[in-house]
Design an enzyme around this catalytic site. Structure first.
Site, PDB file in Angstrom:
ATOM      1  N   ASP A  40      14.585   9.973 -47.871  1.00 63.09           N
ATOM      2  CA  ASP A  40      13.184  10.404 -48.010  1.00 63.09           C
ATOM      3  C   ASP A  40      12.256   9.264 -47.589  1.00 63.09           C
ATOM      4  O   ASP A  40      12.217   8.223 -48.243  1.00 63.09           O
ATOM      5  CB  ASP A  40      12.932  10.794 -49.468  1.00 63.09           C
ATOM      6  CG  ASP A  40      11.682  11.628 -49.652  1.00 63.09           C
ATOM      7  OD1 ASP A  40      10.860  11.675 -48.736  1.00 63.09           O
ATOM      8  OD2 ASP A  40      11.532  12.229 -50.726  1.00 63.09           O
ATOM      9  N   CYS A  80       7.276  15.714 -45.779  1.00 65.50           N
ATOM     10  CA  CYS A  80       8.439  16.169 -46.538  1.00 65.50           C
ATOM     11  C   CYS A  80       8.658  17.672 -46.578  1.00 65.50           C
ATOM     12  O   CYS A  80       9.697  18.168 -46.142  1.00 65.50           O
ATOM     13  CB  CYS A  80       8.341  15.654 -47.975  1.00 65.50           C
ATOM     14  SG  CYS A  80       8.239  13.866 -48.143  1.00 65.50           S
ATOM     15  N   LYS A 139      16.039  16.249 -54.767  1.00 68.83           N
ATOM     16  CA  LYS A 139      14.676  16.733 -54.508  1.00 68.83           C
ATOM     17  C   LYS A 139      14.672  18.116 -53.851  1.00 68.83           C
ATOM     18  O   LYS A 139      15.419  18.355 -52.917  1.00 68.83           O
ATOM     19  CB  LYS A 139      13.963  15.722 -53.616  1.00 68.83           C
ATOM     20  CG  LYS A 139      12.590  16.151 -53.094  1.00 68.83           C
ATOM     21  CD  LYS A 139      11.945  15.021 -52.318  1.00 68.83           C
ATOM     22  CE  LYS A 139      10.682  15.468 -51.613  1.00 68.83           C
ATOM     23  NZ  LYS A 139       9.969  14.343 -50.978  1.00 68.83           N
ATOM     24  N   HIS A 141      11.169  20.357 -53.460  1.00 75.85           N
ATOM     25  CA  HIS A 141       9.874  20.299 -52.776  1.00 75.85           C
ATOM     26  C   HIS A 141       9.619  21.486 -51.845  1.00 75.85           C
ATOM     27  O   HIS A 141       8.995  21.354 -50.792  1.00 75.85           O
ATOM     28  CB  HIS A 141       9.721  18.982 -52.001  1.00 75.85           C
ATOM     29  CG  HIS A 141       8.288  18.586 -51.782  1.00 75.85           C
ATOM     30  ND1 HIS A 141       7.890  17.661 -50.839  1.00 75.85           N
ATOM     31  CD2 HIS A 141       7.149  19.015 -52.388  1.00 75.85           C
ATOM     32  CE1 HIS A 141       6.589  17.512 -50.878  1.00 75.85           C
ATOM     33  NE2 HIS A 141       6.108  18.327 -51.816  1.00 75.85           N
ATOM     34  N   HIS A 225      11.254   6.796 -50.888  1.00 74.05           N
ATOM     35  CA  HIS A 225       9.920   7.332 -51.177  1.00 74.05           C
ATOM     36  C   HIS A 225       9.292   6.551 -52.332  1.00 74.05           C
ATOM     37  O   HIS A 225      10.001   6.051 -53.207  1.00 74.05           O
ATOM     38  CB  HIS A 225      10.070   8.807 -51.546  1.00 74.05           C
ATOM     39  CG  HIS A 225       8.803   9.598 -51.587  1.00 74.05           C
ATOM     40  ND1 HIS A 225       7.836   9.423 -52.553  1.00 74.05           N
ATOM     41  CD2 HIS A 225       8.356  10.612 -50.799  1.00 74.05           C
ATOM     42  CE1 HIS A 225       6.849  10.282 -52.358  1.00 74.05           C
ATOM     43  NE2 HIS A 225       7.146  11.017 -51.281  1.00 74.05           N
ATOM     44  N   ASP A 283      14.029  12.728 -43.775  1.00 69.63           N
ATOM     45  CA  ASP A 283      13.205  13.936 -43.659  1.00 69.63           C
ATOM     46  C   ASP A 283      12.009  13.745 -42.748  1.00 69.63           C
ATOM     47  O   ASP A 283      11.435  14.713 -42.240  1.00 69.63           O
ATOM     48  CB  ASP A 283      12.775  14.442 -45.039  1.00 69.63           C
ATOM     49  CG  ASP A 283      11.889  13.461 -45.801  1.00 69.63           C
ATOM     50  OD1 ASP A 283      11.800  12.280 -45.410  1.00 69.63           O
ATOM     51  OD2 ASP A 283      11.290  13.882 -46.813  1.00 69.63           O
ATOM     52  N   ASN A 284      11.597  12.517 -42.530  1.00 73.86           N
ATOM     53  CA  ASN A 284      10.508  12.196 -41.603  1.00 73.86           C
ATOM     54  C   ASN A 284      10.510  10.689 -41.405  1.00 73.86           C
ATOM     55  O   ASN A 284      11.313   9.963 -41.997  1.00 73.86           O
ATOM     56  CB  ASN A 284       9.143  12.680 -42.125  1.00 73.86           C
ATOM     57  CG  ASN A 284       8.888  12.384 -43.589  1.00 73.86           C
ATOM     58  OD1 ASN A 284       8.862  13.300 -44.408  1.00 73.86           O
ATOM     59  ND2 ASN A 284       8.726  11.118 -43.935  1.00 73.86           N
ATOM     60  N   LYS A 302       5.013   8.394 -40.862  1.00 70.02           N
ATOM     61  CA  LYS A 302       4.930   9.663 -41.583  1.00 70.02           C
ATOM     62  C   LYS A 302       3.509  10.216 -41.511  1.00 70.02           C
ATOM     63  O   LYS A 302       2.536   9.492 -41.678  1.00 70.02           O
ATOM     64  CB  LYS A 302       5.319   9.444 -43.050  1.00 70.02           C
ATOM     65  CG  LYS A 302       5.182  10.684 -43.933  1.00 70.02           C
ATOM     66  CD  LYS A 302       5.527  10.364 -45.371  1.00 70.02           C
ATOM     67  CE  LYS A 302       5.399  11.599 -46.274  1.00 70.02           C
ATOM     68  NZ  LYS A 302       5.785  11.307 -47.669  1.00 70.02           N
TER      69      LYS A 302
END
Length: 469
Positions: A40, A80, A139, A141, A225, A283-284, A302
Site C-alpha cells: 500500500d 487506493c 485492507k 477499502h 501507508h 496498489d499505486n 500517488k
C-alpha cells in the site's frame, strides 16, 4: 522492438536476473492456488530489485528473481480504492463509475452506492464457482456499508478492516478511522502486535488451514501507508538515514519484506510452491510528500497520472510453469490479474472478453506473441492519460496536454506536445472519445482533493536514487 524502458535500463535495474527454461518433466498439478500480495503506497524505487540504494528487501527480491519481473507494470488508478476496484474485478473501474477514492459521502450522493458497485463481480465471486476458498487478510477499502462487506463480495473468510488505513499498533472496540476494531468471521481477533506482522501471520494461518483445497489468498498489507509507525528494532537497521520520516518508511518496508518472506516460506513448508501463482505489486505509486517514498526513476506520485503515480513494482511467481528470472519488458496491468487467475484456475464458463485485462500466461510461456504496443487509458478525477506504444499523453485542467516518449524519457522530463502536434492531437482525440463515453462516478471524494492533485504535477520529484553514506 522498441519498448518504453530500454533493455539497457531494464538490465541496469535488474542486474542479477538470468533466464532459465522450465523443467518440462514437471507433472501438471491437480489444481493451482492463487496468492495476491498487495503493498500500500509503496514507492517504485524502494525495493532492491527496482534499484533501491537504501532499503534492503531480500525476500521480495527473491520472489522476483525466482519469477517474472515486469519492468512496465501498471495499476489502473493512482489511489487506493479505485485501483483495488480495478484489480479485483479485472475491469477498468472508471467504466463502472468507481472513479474517485472512498471517503465521506458528499452532499447529494446516496450512501447506499458508496462502494464497489453491485453490478460488478469480484475475483472471489468468480472463483467461488470453481470451488475455491477465498480469504482476504488486511485492507478492504471498497465500501464500509454492510452491503459492500467482503463477505458479501465472494470472500469466505475475512480478517482485517474495511477502511482505507489503520494504526499499526492499536485498535479500540469503539474506535473510528485508523483506530477502528479489527474484525474476523472465523476467530476473535487477537490484540494488534504490529499490524504488518499480524497480516503476515494470518496469511500463513490461512495457507496452513486450507493447504488441502484450492484457495485464493488476498494478502492486503497496509504498509507502508501512513501513519508512519515502525518497530524500534527495524528503525535501528536504518539509523544511517538522517531524515526521520524516510528512516521510518524504510523500516516499514523492511517489515513488509519480512512478511512477504513469511508467506513464501509457508508455501514452501506446505509443499505448495510449485502449484501456487503468487503476484506482488503496489496498489499505486508512493506518496512522496506524505510517506517519504521514492518512485525513481519516475516523476510523480500517488494521486496523479505521471509514471510515479501508476507505474509500480510488479512480479509473478509460479516455479512450476513460469520462467525463472524472466524480465518482461512489455506493458502489463493489474487488470490482467483476474483473467490470468481465472484461466489458471480452469474457468471455462466466464467470457474473458468482459475484462479489460488479459490472461498473461500464454504471453509469458511463449504460446502467444508478446503484448507489444498495448494501448492503456487512465482517468482519476481531474486527470486523464493514454499510452499507445512508447507515447503517453497526460491531460489536466490548467494547461496544455503533456506528451512524453517513454522509451527515450522514462522520467517524463521532456514534454514533446508542441513539437509533435499531430501525435498530441491524435492521442487527445482518442482519449477524449473514451472519456465522454464513461458513466458518471457513483460517488465523489471531497472537492479539496482536486486542487491538491493539480498542485502535485508541479512538485519537484526525486528521479535518482540517493547516495548511500
Amino acid at each position: 522492438m522498441k519498448t518504453s524502458l530500454s533493455l539497457g535500463l531494464a538490465f541496469m535495474l535488474f542486474p542479477f536476473f538470468s533466464f532459465a527454461k522450465n523443467d518440462s518433466t514437471l507433472k501438471k498439478p491437480t489444481h493451482y492456488n492463487l496468492v495476491l500480495i498487495v503493498a500500500d503506497d509503496l514507492g517504485y524505487g524502494d525495493l532492491g530489485f527496482t534499484g533501491s540504494t537504501q532499503i534492503k528487501t531480500p525476500h521480495i527480491d527473491q520472489l522476483a528473481a525466482d519469477g517474472v519481473t515486469f519492468t512496465q507494470g501498471y495499476v489502473s488508478s493512482a489511489v487506493c480504492s479505485p485501483s483495488r476496484a480495478g484489480f479485483i474485478t479485472g475491469i477498468n473501474q472508471v467504466e463502472f463509475g468507481h472513479d474517485n477514492n472512498l471517503g465521506g459521502v458528499e452532499q447529494g450522493f446516496d450512501p447506499e452506492y458508496n462502494g464497489l458497485p453491485f453490478t460488478q463481480q469480484t475475483i472471489a465471486d468468480h472463483l467461488n464457482k470453481l470451488g475455491y476458498v477465498n480469504g482476504l487478510i488486511g485492507k478492504w477499502h471498497l465500501g464500509k456499508e454492510p452491503q459492500f462487506h467482503p463477505l458479501k463480495r465472494g470472500f469466505d473468510e475475512f480478517w482485517g478492516y474495511t477502511g482505507g488505513g489503520h494504526d499499526y499498533f492499536e485498535s479500540h472496540p469503539d474506535g473510528k478511522g485508523y483506530k477502528e476494531p479489527l474484525e474476523s468471521n472465523f476467530k476473535t481477533p487477537d490484540p494488534i502486535t504490529y499490524i504488518t506482522d499480524d497480516v503476515g501471520n494470518e496469511s500463513v494461518d490461512f495457507i496452513t488451514r486450507h493447504k488441502g483445497e484450492p484457495f485464493f489468498l488476498f494478502a492486503a498489507f497496509n504498509a507502508p501507508h501512513t501513519p508512519m509507525q515502525a518497530l524500534e528494532e527495524d528503525l535501528a537497521l536504518y539509523q544511517n538515514i538522517e531524515d526521520k520520516k524516510r528512516r521510518t518508511y524504510a523500516a516499514m518496508v523492511h517489515r513488509l519484506d519480512l512478511n512477504v518472506g513469511k508467506i513464501m516460506q509457508s508455501l514452501k513448508d506446505q509443499g505448495l510452491s510449485e502449484n501456487t501463482l503468487v503476484v506482488f505489486f503496489s496498489d499505486n505509486g508512493g506518496p512522496a510528500d506524505s510517506n517519504a517514498s521514492i518512485n525513481a526513476p519516475y516523476r510523480g506520485q500517488k494521486g496523479i497520472l505521471l509514471e510515479g503515480g501508476i507505474h509500480v513494482p510488479f512480479v509473478m511467481n509460479l516455479p512450476g510453469l513460469l520462467p525463472k528470472g524472466m524480465i518482461y519488458n512489455e506493458q502489463v496491468t493489474s487488470l490482467d490479474v483476474v483473467p490470468t487467475f481465472l484461466a489458471l484456475a480452469g474457468d471455462k464458463e466466464t467470457d474473458m472478453n468482459m475484462f479489460t485485462g488479459v490472461d498473461l500466461l500464454p504471453h509469458l510461456t511463449g504460446k502467444s506473441a508478446p503484448l507489444a504496443n498495448r494501448e492503456m487509458t487512465w482517468k482519476f478525477t481531474i486527470s486523464r492519460a493514454i499510452r499507445e506504444g512508447d507515447w503517453k499523453l497526460v491531460s489536466i485542467p490548467d494547461r496544455l496536454p503533456m506528451l512524453y516518449n517513454l522509451a527515450d524519457d522514462p522520467s517524463e522530463e521532456n514534454d514533446l506536445a508542441l513539437k509533435n502536434i499531430d501525435k498530441t492531437t491524435y492521442l487527445l482525440k482518442k482519449l477524449g472519445t473514451w472519456d465522454v463515453n464513461l458513466p458518471h462516478p457513483v460517488f465523489l471524494e471531497g472537492a479539496a482533493w482536486k486542487k491538491r492533485q493539480l498542485e502535485l504535477y508541479d512538485h519537484k520529484y526525486q528521479v535518482r536514487q540517493p547516495e548511500v553514506k
